[in-house]
Design a protein around this motif. Structure first.
Motif, PDB file in Angstrom:
ATOM      1  N   ASN A 150      17.345  34.645  83.184  1.00  0.00           N
ATOM      2  CA  ASN A 150      17.367  35.135  82.676  1.00  0.00           C
ATOM      3  C   ASN A 150      15.832  35.372  82.284  1.00  0.00           C
ATOM      4  N   LYS A 151      15.601  36.424  81.023  1.00  0.00           N
ATOM      5  CA  LYS A 151      14.145  36.553  80.563  1.00  0.00           C
ATOM      6  C   LYS A 151      13.707  35.341  79.776  1.00  0.00           C
ATOM      7  N   ASP A 152      14.862  34.330  79.313  1.00  0.00           N
ATOM      8  CA  ASP A 152      14.067  33.778  78.574  1.00  0.00           C
ATOM      9  C   ASP A 152      14.009  32.428  79.194  1.00  0.00           C
ATOM     10  N   GLY A 153      14.308  31.999  80.833  1.00  0.00           N
ATOM     11  CA  GLY A 153      14.400  31.304  81.901  1.00  0.00           C
ATOM     12  C   GLY A 153      14.847  30.515  81.786  1.00  0.00           C
ATOM     13  N   SER A 154      16.720  31.269  81.199  1.00  0.00           N
ATOM     14  CA  SER A 154      17.769  29.877  81.200  1.00  0.00           C
ATOM     15  C   SER A 154      18.230  30.167  82.871  1.00  0.00           C
ATOM     16  N   PHE A 155      19.493  29.856  83.532  1.00  0.00           N
ATOM     17  CA  PHE A 155      19.670  30.263  84.588  1.00  0.00           C
ATOM     18  C   PHE A 155      21.025  29.372  84.596  1.00  0.00           C
ATOM     19  N   SER A 156      22.253  29.898  85.038  1.00  0.00           N
ATOM     20  CA  SER A 156      23.454  29.575  86.009  1.00  0.00           C
ATOM     21  C   SER A 156      23.825  29.364  87.454  1.00  0.00           C
ATOM     22  N   GLY A 157      24.853  29.027  87.662  1.00  0.00           N
ATOM     23  CA  GLY A 157      24.786  28.628  89.130  1.00  0.00           C
ATOM     24  C   GLY A 157      26.172  27.509  89.893  1.00  0.00           C
TER      25      GLY A 157
END
Length: 111
Positions: free
Chosen positions: A22-29
């Protein structure tokens, strides 16, 4: 410039898939480990993390894996490097916390 999105494989054969950052740097997976000391069959496990977004593109990041097949949690920290030729490499360190039955057993819970 490094991009964490996509599939990554380590030297032991474990793989992770990072969804879009995301543009705030958060991610998942999802993390698919190839090694485990758990007695249950290995299953893919969810991960959530954050990436430091910078101009240079060789970002630092961290993520947590909640192992679905054991009573343990792992945290990873690392940095993405873009090698000559464009190959991206993740260098990471990790800590694994296993559940123990009592406070006196705490000493053996973290690797």
């Amino acid at each position: 410039k490094c991009d964490l999105t996509g599939w990554w494989k380590n030297d032991l054969g474990s793989m992770m898939n990072v969804s879009a950052v995301n543009k705030d740097g958060s991610f998942s997976g999802e993390y698919h480990t190839a090694v485990s000391s758990a007695q249950n069959p290995i299953e893919p496990s969810p991960l959530v993390g954050s990436q430091h977004l910078d101009e240079g593109g060789q970002c630092t990041f961290g993520f947590t894996v909640n192992w679905t097949f054991s009573d343990s949690t792992a945290v990873f920290v690392g940095q993405c490097f873009a090698k000559d030729g464009g190959e991206e490499v993740l260098q990471t360190s990790w800590l694994l916390r296993e559940k123990v039955d009592s406070l006196p057993s705490d000493w053996k819970a973290t690797r």
